[in-house]
Design an enzyme around this catalytic site. Structure first.
Site, PDB file in Angstrom:
ATOM      1  CG  HIS A 220      15.346 -12.832  14.164  1.00  0.00           C
ATOM      2  ND1 HIS A 220      15.688 -11.984  15.354  1.00  0.00           N
ATOM      3  CD2 HIS A 220      16.501 -13.701  13.991  1.00  0.00           C
ATOM      4  CE1 HIS A 220      16.906 -12.129  15.433  1.00  0.00           C
ATOM      5  NE2 HIS A 220      17.251 -13.028  14.598  1.00  0.00           N
TER       6      HIS A 220
ATOM      7  CB  CYS B 120      -0.910  -0.054   1.103  1.00  0.00           C
ATOM      8  SG  CYS B 120      -0.263  -0.151   2.838  1.00  0.00           S
TER       9      CYS B 120
HETATM   10  C1  RB5 Z   1      -3.917   5.272   0.915  1.00  0.00           C
HETATM   11  O1  RB5 Z   1      -4.001   6.770   0.674  1.00  0.00           O
HETATM   12  C2  RB5 Z   1      -2.993   4.972   2.264  1.00  0.00           C
HETATM   13  O2  RB5 Z   1      -3.433   5.442   3.224  1.00  0.00           O
HETATM   14  C3  RB5 Z   1      -2.599   3.546   2.128  1.00  0.00           C
HETATM   15  O3  RB5 Z   1      -2.071   3.190   0.802  1.00  0.00           O
HETATM   16  C4  RB5 Z   1      -1.871   2.979   3.037  1.00  0.00           C
HETATM   17  O4  RB5 Z   1      -0.472   3.751   3.013  1.00  0.00           O
HETATM   18  C5  RB5 Z   1      -2.558   2.797   4.616  1.00  0.00           C
HETATM   19  O5  RB5 Z   1      -1.833   2.097   5.275  1.00  0.00           O
END
Ligand code: RB5
Length: 144
Positions: free
Chosen positions: A99, A66
């Site tokens: 680990h 993400c």
């Molecule tokens: C999306 O904007 C962002 O919040 C997501 O990709 C991530 O970083 C969340 O932890």
């Protein structure tokens, strides 16, 4: 070669595409669970789907991406049997394997260059689990 699954939200989509190409070129089988564009989606949906895929034995290891890697790791670690480590350096990649026996790693798509991500993934895949006290500790995780 390891059978891998990968998933990202919109913040990780670009890195996912680059990482997937590189891993497939290295000979890995990579199952892509989405997302398929930079259109905004919710990371809990994709993190959980990938974690359930790994916990269900459909792939050996999972890569979650993400924007920061944080949301995906939180989502994945809610699934029993998953040990997802947020990795942002070579040493973290080694420790995640040695680990923590991490069966998933998460990466920050907005903070990690593709060549670094592929390096971290290969270190994680190629570092053996430390066994001994580390085995006891990861078994304790599953008692929670
Ligand atoms: C999306 O904007 C962002 O919040 C997501 O990709 C991530 O970083 C969340 O932890």
């Amino acid at each position: 070669m390891t059978v891998l699954a990968i998933a990202a939200d919109h913040g990780g989509f670009g890195l996912k595409e680059e990482v997937k190409r590189a891993l497939m070129a290295e000979g890995h089988e990579v199952v892509d669970l989405g997302t398929d564009s930079v259109q905004a989606v919710d990371y809990p949906i994709f993190g959980r789907a990938l974690a359930e895929y790994i916990a269900g034995g459909k792939a050996e290891k999972g890569i979650a991406i993400c924007g920061s890697g944080i949301g995906m790791s939180i989502a994945a670690n809610r699934v029993k049997g998953i040990r997802c480590a947020l990795v942002h350096s070579e040493e973290y990649a080694r420790l995640a394997a040695a680990h923590n026996g991490a069966n998933m790693i998460s990466l920050g798509g907005r903070f990690t260059k593709a060549e670094d991500a592929v390096l971290y993934i290969n270190i994680w895949l190629n570092t053996p689990f430390g066994e001994g006290r580390h085995r006891r500790r990861i078994e304790e995780l599953d008692e929670v």
